[in-house]
Write a protein that holds these residues in place. Sequence first.
Motif, mmCIF file in Angstrom:
data_model
loop_
_atom_site.group_PDB
_atom_site.id
_atom_site.type_symbol
_atom_site.label_atom_id
_atom_site.label_comp_id
_atom_site.label_asym_id
_atom_site.label_seq_id
_atom_site.Cartn_x
_atom_site.Cartn_y
_atom_site.Cartn_z
ATOM 1 N N LEU A 199 -23.550 23.734 -23.072
ATOM 2 C CA LEU A 199 -22.538 24.157 -23.858
ATOM 3 C C LEU A 199 -22.293 22.981 -25.101
ATOM 4 N N PRO A 200 -23.035 23.342 -26.175
ATOM 5 C CA PRO A 200 -23.014 22.637 -27.335
ATOM 6 C C PRO A 200 -21.771 22.664 -27.920
ATOM 7 N N PRO A 201 -21.328 21.447 -28.721
ATOM 8 C CA PRO A 201 -20.175 21.231 -29.385
ATOM 9 C C PRO A 201 -19.780 22.430 -30.500
ATOM 10 N N GLY A 202 -18.671 22.983 -30.434
ATOM 11 C CA GLY A 202 -18.306 24.189 -31.445
ATOM 12 C C GLY A 202 -17.441 25.093 -30.942
ATOM 13 N N TRP A 203 -17.507 26.264 -31.692
ATOM 14 C CA TRP A 203 -16.754 27.332 -31.358
ATOM 15 C C TRP A 203 -17.783 28.412 -30.903
ATOM 16 N N HIS A 204 -17.515 29.185 -29.457
ATOM 17 C CA HIS A 204 -18.542 30.012 -29.213
ATOM 18 C C HIS A 204 -17.521 31.304 -28.725
ATOM 19 N N ARG A 205 -17.888 32.263 -29.368
ATOM 20 C CA ARG A 205 -17.093 33.574 -29.290
ATOM 21 C C ARG A 205 -18.105 34.474 -28.633
ATOM 22 N N THR A 206 -17.595 35.405 -27.592
ATOM 23 C CA THR A 206 -18.273 36.353 -26.917
ATOM 24 C C THR A 206 -17.142 37.644 -26.680
ATOM 25 N N PRO A 207 -17.656 38.792 -26.546
ATOM 26 C CA PRO A 207 -16.835 39.774 -26.350
ATOM 27 C C PRO A 207 -15.793 39.673 -25.238
ATOM 28 N N ARG A 208 -16.153 38.592 -24.366
ATOM 29 C CA ARG A 208 -15.054 38.353 -23.258
ATOM 30 C C ARG A 208 -14.076 37.326 -23.558
ATOM 31 N N GLY A 209 -14.081 36.551 -24.830
ATOM 32 C CA GLY A 209 -13.260 35.325 -24.900
ATOM 33 C C GLY A 209 -14.042 34.477 -26.049
ATOM 34 N N TRP A 210 -13.248 33.310 -25.871
ATOM 35 C CA TRP A 210 -13.736 31.974 -26.619
ATOM 36 C C TRP A 210 -13.766 30.805 -25.740
ATOM 37 N N ILE A 211 -14.849 30.004 -26.165
ATOM 38 C CA ILE A 211 -15.023 28.720 -25.421
ATOM 39 C C ILE A 211 -15.132 27.678 -26.771
ATOM 40 N N VAL A 212 -14.215 26.879 -26.761
ATOM 41 C CA VAL A 212 -14.418 25.953 -27.780
ATOM 42 C C VAL A 212 -14.497 24.429 -26.994
ATOM 43 N N ILE A 251 -16.835 34.259 -19.415
ATOM 44 C CA ILE A 251 -16.587 34.266 -20.862
ATOM 45 C C ILE A 251 -18.209 34.048 -21.497
ATOM 46 N N ALA A 252 -18.772 32.900 -20.961
ATOM 47 C CA ALA A 252 -19.956 32.650 -21.424
ATOM 48 C C ALA A 252 -21.223 33.547 -20.970
ATOM 49 N N GLY A 253 -21.114 34.109 -19.821
ATOM 50 C CA GLY A 253 -22.071 35.207 -19.159
ATOM 51 C C GLY A 253 -23.077 34.664 -18.496
ATOM 52 N N ARG A 254 -22.713 33.176 -18.151
ATOM 53 C CA ARG A 254 -23.615 32.273 -17.102
ATOM 54 C C ARG A 254 -22.801 30.999 -16.737
ATOM 55 N N GLU A 255 -23.537 30.655 -15.656
ATOM 56 C CA GLU A 255 -22.736 29.380 -15.072
ATOM 57 C C GLU A 255 -22.652 28.179 -16.055
ATOM 58 N N ILE A 256 -21.844 27.363 -15.967
ATOM 59 C CA ILE A 256 -21.820 26.073 -16.829
ATOM 60 C C ILE A 256 -21.663 25.100 -15.916
ATOM 61 N N ALA A 257 -22.577 24.257 -15.537
ATOM 62 C CA ALA A 257 -22.175 22.993 -14.429
ATOM 63 C C ALA A 257 -21.519 21.930 -15.080
#
Length: 513
Positions: A199-212, A251-257
């Motif tokens: 999860l690099p720093p920044g704004w991450h947009r996918t069709p399922r939502g956002w991760i900042v 949102i990411a489509g993968r596990e983020i530990a």
Amino acid sequence: MRNRLHAQVVVVGGGPVGMLLAAELGERGVDTVVLETKASVSERPKARVLHARALQGLARRGYFPELVGGTAPAGEKAEAPFRFAGIPGLCITAPASEPGPVLKCPQAELERLFEQRARAVGVRVLRGRRVTGVVQEERGVRVTVQGPAGCLEYAARYLVGADGGRSTVRELAGVPSESFRATTSGLAALVTLEDARELPPGWHRTPRGWIVAHDIPGVGTHVRTLDCSGPHPDRHLPPSTGELRAELARIAGREIAFREPRWLSRFSDFARLARSYRLGRVFLAGDAAHLHFPVGAQGLSTGVQDALNLGWKLALAVRGHAGGDLLDTYDQERRPAARRVIDNTVAQLALMRSEPGADSLRALFCGLVAADRESHHLSDLISGQDTVLPGRTRRPSAWTGRFLQNLGLRTGAGRTDVIGLLRPGRPVLLLFGWAGGRHAERARGWEDVVRTVHVAPTPDVPCEALLVLPDGYVAWAAAPDGDRLEDALSLYFGERSPRSGERAVMTGAGVLS
């Protein structure tokens, strides 16, 4: 029988807005008490951005002098990259003579800075206190407080609620508000990632939502998720670690530990705006007065400007130097600013949704954001530099209500600037050259409130005289067929006897009863 204590102003809420307001009052000699429920400053990651207009106001009160680079040629700008609705390319600009376009500073550091100044000027900061009752009377307000020593009562001239979005003061005083229901759900957490590359720093947009995500060196990663499909069924329900893991993965489509979060909270686009920032002797500031979707980092700056606007007015009212309706201008000036913030965050959220047509709308705005480098419409909106206060006189000039940029000025004592002249916290009457000098006698009756400064003419201010308020805005400017200086001074600071400078009889909300 309860013990009764006394203060001129009670501020409820020891966050950045409440502490700043208390410092503003204390520095002007107002007996001020701060009541805060928390035992110490919270280190939980919250706001961390101050925008240009808030920074400019703070600089005029002596904060962040190291950021003021001195006067600069008119038109020279400093720049900082920013985003609008997550779209990169926005450029926030500010005059190079000011402290800067954007300052990133954790909210906890600001709270400590403001509290340090508040205590230094005699403000009583009482922690572990919970307000349980508010009663307005003709000559003041009674505040019931539960604390370590039991139940106490404070009698004060004025009460300010700066106690956050779930304001106790707002509810107990019965201040009505307009609310806007939530349509989204979000989570915020401070975590330690097992693998920072996931999860690099920044704004991450996918069709399922956002991760900042943004890294806090030595602390962890501050993560926020946003689901635009609908609100959480119970936004007051505390979130769990499992919910955060599932939402990040969805949102990411993968596990983020990640390891167990240090802090975890819930947010949404629920918004609220008090219908008035003043109800008798009770005032609201910061999140107690306005709440909005947290995009654009505008909440902290809006609250800071509330405190800078209200502080000097309340101090004048306590000292009996306020015009009859000066305190009413706090609501008239600051509530529209909060409305603009709510409106622009609603617009930004519309661009962040995943609904049909959103991609086309975002593509259009990408061009508008890029073009904003010339127009400055969006950047000035976000940074608060588009603020122009409503004129109060009958024939306001083009200068009235504008924020006076920091300018280099030459006086008989040497060179100075606008920031330096406003540092004492008093209104300043600037008289430019011999033509401006003719206004000096007209201001003599208000010399105990207004500081008169004779300066050399400058092409940056093509008028004879300016009356500048303590928060940096112009109240009056000399103009052909314009308002008389005496009328503007009376409006803001009350009528005075033209001969003796004695104060005439006052009426209205700002009077010292």
